[in-house]
Design a protein around this motif. Structure first.
Motif, PDB file in Angstrom:
ATOM      1  N   ARG A 190      37.918   9.704  47.086  1.00 46.53           N
ATOM      2  CA  ARG A 190      39.262   9.046  46.911  1.00 46.53           C
ATOM      3  C   ARG A 190      40.246   9.592  47.742  1.00 46.53           C
ATOM      4  O   ARG A 190      41.168   8.745  48.052  1.00 46.53           O
ATOM      5  N   ARG A 220      49.020  10.323  51.207  1.00 49.76           N
ATOM      6  CA  ARG A 220      47.800   9.759  51.109  1.00 49.76           C
ATOM      7  C   ARG A 220      47.860   8.291  52.057  1.00 49.76           C
ATOM      8  O   ARG A 220      47.065   8.081  52.960  1.00 49.76           O
ATOM      9  N   TYR A 277      41.750  19.531  45.835  1.00 46.19           N
ATOM     10  CA  TYR A 277      41.974  20.657  45.412  1.00 46.19           C
ATOM     11  C   TYR A 277      40.744  21.464  44.580  1.00 46.19           C
ATOM     12  O   TYR A 277      39.822  20.688  44.346  1.00 46.19           O
ATOM     13  N   LEU A 297      42.529   3.755  41.615  1.00 42.66           N
ATOM     14  CA  LEU A 297      44.009   3.930  40.897  1.00 42.66           C
ATOM     15  C   LEU A 297      45.118   3.846  42.014  1.00 42.66           C
ATOM     16  O   LEU A 297      44.830   4.834  42.828  1.00 42.66           O
ATOM     17  N   GLY A 298      45.984   3.370  41.850  1.00 37.83           N
ATOM     18  CA  GLY A 298      47.118   3.376  42.939  1.00 37.83           C
ATOM     19  C   GLY A 298      47.013   2.278  43.736  1.00 37.83           C
ATOM     20  O   GLY A 298      47.777   1.848  44.387  1.00 37.83           O
ATOM     21  N   ALA A 332      53.553  17.148  47.802  1.00 39.62           N
ATOM     22  CA  ALA A 332      53.857  17.753  46.579  1.00 39.62           C
ATOM     23  C   ALA A 332      54.943  18.460  46.351  1.00 39.62           C
ATOM     24  O   ALA A 332      55.605  18.716  45.402  1.00 39.62           O
ATOM     25  N   PRO A 346      52.459  12.927  46.782  1.00 40.32           N
ATOM     26  CA  PRO A 346      50.733  13.041  47.263  1.00 40.32           C
ATOM     27  C   PRO A 346      50.674  11.330  47.553  1.00 40.32           C
ATOM     28  O   PRO A 346      49.867  11.314  48.550  1.00 40.32           O
ATOM     29  N   GLY A 347      51.214  10.678  46.899  1.00 38.30           N
ATOM     30  CA  GLY A 347      50.660   9.280  47.071  1.00 38.30           C
ATOM     31  C   GLY A 347      51.089   8.787  48.454  1.00 38.30           C
ATOM     32  O   GLY A 347      50.564   8.121  49.116  1.00 38.30           O
ATOM     33  N   ASN A 390      40.737  17.185  40.858  1.00 36.26           N
ATOM     34  CA  ASN A 390      41.630  16.527  40.105  1.00 36.26           C
ATOM     35  C   ASN A 390      41.530  15.037  40.061  1.00 36.26           C
ATOM     36  O   ASN A 390      41.876  14.032  40.615  1.00 36.26           O
TER      37      ASN A 390
END
Lengths: 320, 498, 355
Positions: free
Chosen positions: B153, B77, B85, B102-103, B53, B73-74, B89
């Protein structure tokens, strides 16, 4: 059924009720002819509103739709005078719309300027450019325009699905696929639901923002193309205030202006409700334009209050 | 054993602050490594660097020996570093499936394959032993479930490091235990866990090693045996902890005086069972109970932030007909909410404006406090509460959590209340500020103020309260006073009431 | 709890060394710098294009000149923008001001036609503005509808209501004469146009309300965190409601001046885009649509920037068609310069050029 479909159902119900009411009031009303006409006459604004739906779901707003429609018409009319084929100038304008939207998205993301403000500046800029090119209406004389308006699919019962309506339906199908079956579509909902979380979840913010506004620019340019072909002219004042109609269509279609919740298909019904009201009022010769505005506002009020309480309950639970 | 993730020489400069200065940090596979430090020590910055981040100004990150530079962050990960967090989130308006996938939504013919996505979501949750309807929006689940969804996630199939930033802040004891089981399970599978919490006992229960940061530097690293809690605290605050007296306040003097506020079978349907409560000058009443037991609701109802629909609240013996924050304030009752961000501070406004807000609204809009008076009051409060701010005009949003809490306290105190209601006055703040606030509560009571303190930390309640009301399932189930108040007694009271 | 760390000497460098750049930096960071710079720039360009731009003459006992003209024409937008600034500081927006102008104008023409006393009409017009504000405020504060949608309702229907009122007694664009109202709008008090006096009085009143009572603090606290303000005893609902009332009232003042100026009620075009100009003025003046702060001085400067642009395009001999484009471009530049990211990008670009 999930609560999130309730606003959409309400929209469809209002449309059906209004349509039936029209049929009861006026004998000729209840026909595929009227339905086809409503679709065709409002296709351009619904197309633009479909693009706006993405922007609003993402929590943003696009105020430059009306100016874009006017600008596209003026440029197409002038290119027509210069001998361009309408399809060629249409393609150029759609590319322009995409580019313009991308730039808007970039300014929103990089310069951190609120969408409301930047698209407001865009409204002035595009409208001003219309005036700089032309002050009067310019006809589009290419025979293709006539061919375009003659194209269509006959409906049972004497109705007619015009080429404008067909373009709109195709645009709708594409938009529904983008919204619900692509990663980008999910990202739009995510940003609108909670931008901060979306960022931490790895949603590519800049790319998505650029795409959202590019999509909206493309759709409003396409709306402008359809409008120019439909009226076979370019007029610098064309489309004034249509951004409001588009936003109203989106809201009536069940999309929350707070972002995160909404349906592209709802927008089509929202736009058709507004078109239906105008048609109803026109059927009654004694009523006038003032009534269209007032009843539009009234309907908006009813829907907004309804959303407030329907979704208020959903949000309350979500927040607790 | 070689580290699964190794940060070395990490530095990060912000305008005016050196947030990280040549920091070393590493986690071994199968290890839970606690990252400790006061607010502003650099914990958040270090995590942000680790999870992509933030980009460090200097230093390297090695994941399983290979140097990486996560840009987002993606990306982190995808490389195997997941993070969860404190504020969950997730997107509350979206379904669990979408939130979990998502992603990296699965595709078929270029379009998303939603049935496959649902299967992935279910599988991810199953790894944590969670079985819920994945089509419902995340917002419709409890915070604890949301926390688990967030962990699910964060964990890619090949995740190697999981960062948990204050994961237990809004969980009750059972939920915390469940989370710890999951952490132990993940450890057993060889993941490296970075654990951040201000609950010191939890840190010792779950961690293998501790790294302590202070002012952007690493001041210590060692196993939990090497750093006992007393040493940990003194390392964190950089000075010996002033001994907070564990002496209980005496009760005799206060019970005789007349109550300022009396609640007679006050309640609200479906939210809070009717209860009785007296608040007397010089007395601290504690509200104990697990998360969701109705502590916050009781505090808010007494203040008037939640309307009661049964019973009567009387102030100085006079029934208060329309009990609202405004009427409470006018009667000299103030309230510091638990949720600083959403209910407490006005982030854009300055320290001065935040502090005088309640006093000004008590005076009414026509009688604006003169600027001089405002500045005097603010200066007084900044000094009295030891608020760390460069000046009174700094926007409160830019202060650290503990200082924001103090600004809220100052807002209450400056209006000179007779009754002060505190909801979680020490949540999420550092050890030093914690001790200061506890001392302050005692001083205020000694001066004759009536206090109502809701807290999830029993030790804190035991330290300050003359009397403790125990809550369970939105009901007041018992009152413990004076000498009989102990940790065990409270827990017994909660357990016995069923 | 900032324990002094022994390792880092906190002693600053010699003050003289740093004073100048940091003073300049502080100046550059001041919120009014960019709007004032924009205004000055527009005026400088004017001075170059038309040399007599700053001339102020006295013709028939009244001040004349481009600068006076800017103030004269800028007065109604300034009224609207001040009301808008109040609303925006509460995290709101009032899209309906253009429609309020249409409704107010229509009611004025109607009552004049009915033969009401013109003082009564003045009061009636203000009441119409307040009533519109009350409607918006009710939707926002009581029904808790998002401001942008809540005010959209009146925006969409207001012009229709204006048209209906005109139709009530037959006219489409009824015209009227009223010595009192036209005196307020186009007359002068001594050397000074009357509307400037009216405008100055309104500005002072708003300033007194915002900065000499606690109303401003309450506005900003509600805009910054409504829940927190409520828990601190601020009546958030009342504050929100009064914000929209003020916007309605200020818009009514502008509507009186504008309607009296044109001698007619024209609901379709009167006040068209006035909401957009007002919002732009607030934003140019440093206000954020995210609420929390109100800058009256910045807003006035914002109005002047926009008006100076319009006036200078008229005097420069550029065709009026360029008006919108130039306005949009200048507004864009001011907005972009206010963004820290853009400034940083420009600076690094320039630095690369140099180095």
């Amino acid at each position: 059924m999930s609560e999130k479909y309730l606003p959409l159902m309400a929209t469809i119900a209002v449309f059906v009720i209004l349509f039936i009411a029209g049929g009861l009031l006026y004998p000729n009303f209840f026909s595929t002819l009227v339905l086809g006409n409503i679709l065709g006459d409002n296709a351009f604004i619904i197309i633009a509103a479909i693009g706006t739906t993405f922007v609003i779901i993402s929590g943003g707003i696009d105020l430059s739709i009306g100016s874009m429609i006017g600008f596209v018409g003026v440029v197409m009319a002038n290119l027509d005078s210069a001998g361009w084929h309408p399809l060629a100038s249409a393609a150029l304008m759609i590319v322009f719309g995409a580019g313009y939207g991308t730039l808007v998205g970039f300014i929103i993301d990089f310069c951190e300027i609120q969408p409301f403000i930047i698209t407001l500046a865009g409204l002035f800029l595009l409208r001003g450019m219309c005036f700089m090119i032309n002050l009067d209406a310019v006809p589009i004389k290419n025979p293709f325009v006539l061919e375009f308006s003659d194209m269509g699919i006959p409906l049972f019962g004497g109705g007619w699905l015009s080429s404008s309506a067909i373009v709109m339906l195709v645009a709708l199908v594409v938009a529904v696929i983008i919204a619900h079956w692509t990663e980008f579509g999910s990202a739009v909902y995510a940003i609108g639901g909670d931008a901060q979380s979306a960022k931490l979840m790895g949603v590519p913010m800049r790319k998505t923002t650029l795409k959202i506004y590019a999509l909206s620019g493309t759709y409003s340019a396409l709306g402008g193309v359809v409008y120019a072909l439909y009226t076979s002219s370019g007029y610098p004042l064309a489309g004034s205030g249509l951004e409001l109609v588009a936003i109203a269509s989106v809201v009536l279609g069940g999309t929350l202006l707070t972002g995160g919740v909404g349906f592209v298909a709802g927008t089509v019904f929202g736009g058709m409700i507004l078109g239906l009201i105008a048609t109803l009022i026109n059927f009654n010769g004694s009523l006038n334009g003032a009534w269209i505005m007032i009843s539009g506002g009234l309907l908006l009020f009813i829907f907004i209050v309804m959303h407030r309480f329907l979704v208020g309950s959903l949000k309350f639970r979500a927040g607790s | 054993m070689s580290a699964i993730i190794e940060l070395s020489g990490i530095s990060k400069q912000f305008p005016g602050v050196r947030a990280l200065d040549n920091v070393e940090f590493s986690v071994e596979p199968g290890e839970t490594h606690a990252l400790m430090g006061e607010n502003g020590a650099g914990k958040s910055t270090l995590i942000k660097v680790m999870t992509g981040a933030l980009q460090p100004d200097g230093g390297t990150i090695r994941l399983a020996g290979k140097e990486i530079r996560p840009e987002s962050p993606g990306a982190a990960r995808a490389a195997g570093i997941g993070a969860v967090y404190q504020e969950v989130n997730l997107i509350p308006t979206m379904s669990v499936t979408k939130n979990l996938t998502l992603g990296r939504l699965p595709r078929k013919f270029g379009l998303i394959d939603w049935s496959a996505a649902r299967a992935i979501a279910k599988a991810k949750l199953a790894r944590l032993g969670v079985d819920i309807d994945v089509e419902r929006p995340v917002g419709s689940y409890s915070v604890a479930i949301q926390q688990l969804i967030a962990i699910a996630r964060a964990l890619e199939d090949d995740a190697r490091v999981l960062v948990l930033d204050e994961p237990t802040a809004s969980l009750d004891a059972n939920e915390t235990e469940r989370l710890f089981e999951i952490i132990r399970d993940l450890k057993a599978r060889g993941l490296g866990i970075v654990f951040i919490s201000h609950f010191i006992d939890q840190v010792y229960r779950i961690s293998d090693r501790i790294t302590v940061l202070r002012n952007g530097r690493r001041v210590a690293v060692g196993t939990v045996e090497e750093i006992p809690s007393l040493k940990l605290v003194s390392l964190m605050i950089g000075r010996e902890l002033e001994h907070v007296e564990h002496q209980r306040p005496s009760t005799e003097t206060v019970t005789s005086s007349k109550p300022i506020l009396t609640a007679k079978s006050v309640g609200r349907r479906r939210l809070l069972e009717p209860f009785e409560l007296d608040l007397r000058p010089g007395e601290v009443v504690g509200l104990a109970g697990l998360l969701g037991s109705g502590r916050t609701e009781t505090a808010k109802l007494v203040f008037g932030a939640i309307r009661h629909d049964s019973g009567e609240i009387a102030i100085d013996g006079h029934p208060s007909s329309s009990h609202s924050p405004k009427s409470s304030l006018m009667a000299g009752i103030t309230f510091c909410p638990e949720d600083r961000k959403s209910e407490g501070i006005v982030p854009e406004l300055s320290v001065r404006e935040n502090i005088i807000l309640a006093l000004q609204s008590k005076r009414g809009w026509l009688h604006l406090l003169s600027r001089k008076e405002q500045e005097r009051l603010t200066a007084e409060m900044i000094a009295a509460l030891n608020i760390a701010t460069p000046d009174a005009e700094k926007p409160v949003g830019q202060l650290s959590g503990g200082n924001q809490q103090k600004v809220l306290l100052a807002r209450s105190l400056v209006s000179n209340p007779r009754v002060l209601i505190l909801d979680e006055p020490t949540r999420g703040i550092d050890v030093g500020a914690h001790a200061e606030i506890v001392t302050l509560i005692r001083q205020l009571a000694a001066k004759g103020m009536a206090l109502l303190v809701a807290s999830s930390e029993l030790d804190e309640l035991l330290t300050v309260s003359h009397r403790i009301e125990v809550m369970r399932d939105r009901r007041m189930v018992g009152e413990i006073s004076g000498a009989e108040a102990t940790r065990e007694k409270i827990i017994q009271t909660i357990a016995a009431a069923s | 709890m900032s324990t002094p760390t022994p390792g880092t000497p906190a002693s600053p460098k010699p003050a003289a060394e740093q004073a100048q750049p940091s003073a300049l930096k502080a100046l550059l960071r001041h919120r009014l710098v960019w709007p004032i710079l924009a205004l000055v720039l527009v005026l400088i360009v004017d001075a170059i294009i038309s040399p007599g731009f700053f001339q102020i003459r006295i013709v028939q006992g009244r001040l004349f000149g481009n600068l006076i003209d800017i103030l004269y024409r800028g007065m109604p937008p300034a009224m609207i923008a001040l009301g808008m600034a109040v609303v925006i500081s509460t995290k709101g927006i009032d899209l309906s001001v253009g429609s309020i102008i249409a409704v107010t104008g229509a009611v004025m023409a109607w009552r004049i036609h009915e033969g009401d006393s013109h003082y009564v009409i003045l009061l009636t017009a203000l009441c119409v503005g307040l009533a519109c504000g009350l409607w918006n405020g009710f939707l926002v504060s009581v029904l808790e509808i998002q401001p942008i949608i809540a005010t959209l309702i009146l925006m969409v229907s207001g012009r229709g209501i204006g048209l209906m009122i005109n139709l009530l007694y037959g006219g489409t664009n009824p015209s009227f004469t009223s010595p009192l109202l036209q005196g307020l709008s186009t007359g002068n008090l001594g050397l000074v146009p009357t509307r400037l006096v009216v405008g100055a009085v309104m500005i002072v009143l708003v300033w007194l309300l915002v900065r000499r009572t606690a109303f401003g603090l309450f506005l900003e606290s509600v805009g910054g965190n409504a829940k927190s303000a409520w828990l601190s005893g601020v009546s958030s609902r009342l504050i929100l409601l009064s914000a929209y009332l003020i916007s309605g009232l200020m818009t009514a003042v502008a509507a009186i001046i504008l309607t009296a100026d044109t001698h007619t009620s024209d609901p379709v075009t009167s006040g068209l885009y006035s909401e957009l100009d007002a919002i732009l003025a607030v934003v140019i003046g440093g206000g954020s649509l995210a609420g929390g702060r109100i800058y009256l001085d910045g807003t006035i400067i914002g109005v002047l920037v926009i008006q100076a642009l319009t006036t200078s395009i008229l005097t420069s001999g550029l065709p009026p068609e360029y008006n919108l484009v130039v306005k949009a471009v200048v507004v864009l530049i001011v907005l972009l310069l206010q963004s820290a990211n853009t400034r940083a990008a420009v600076v690094s670009l320039l630095a690369r050029r140099k180095g």
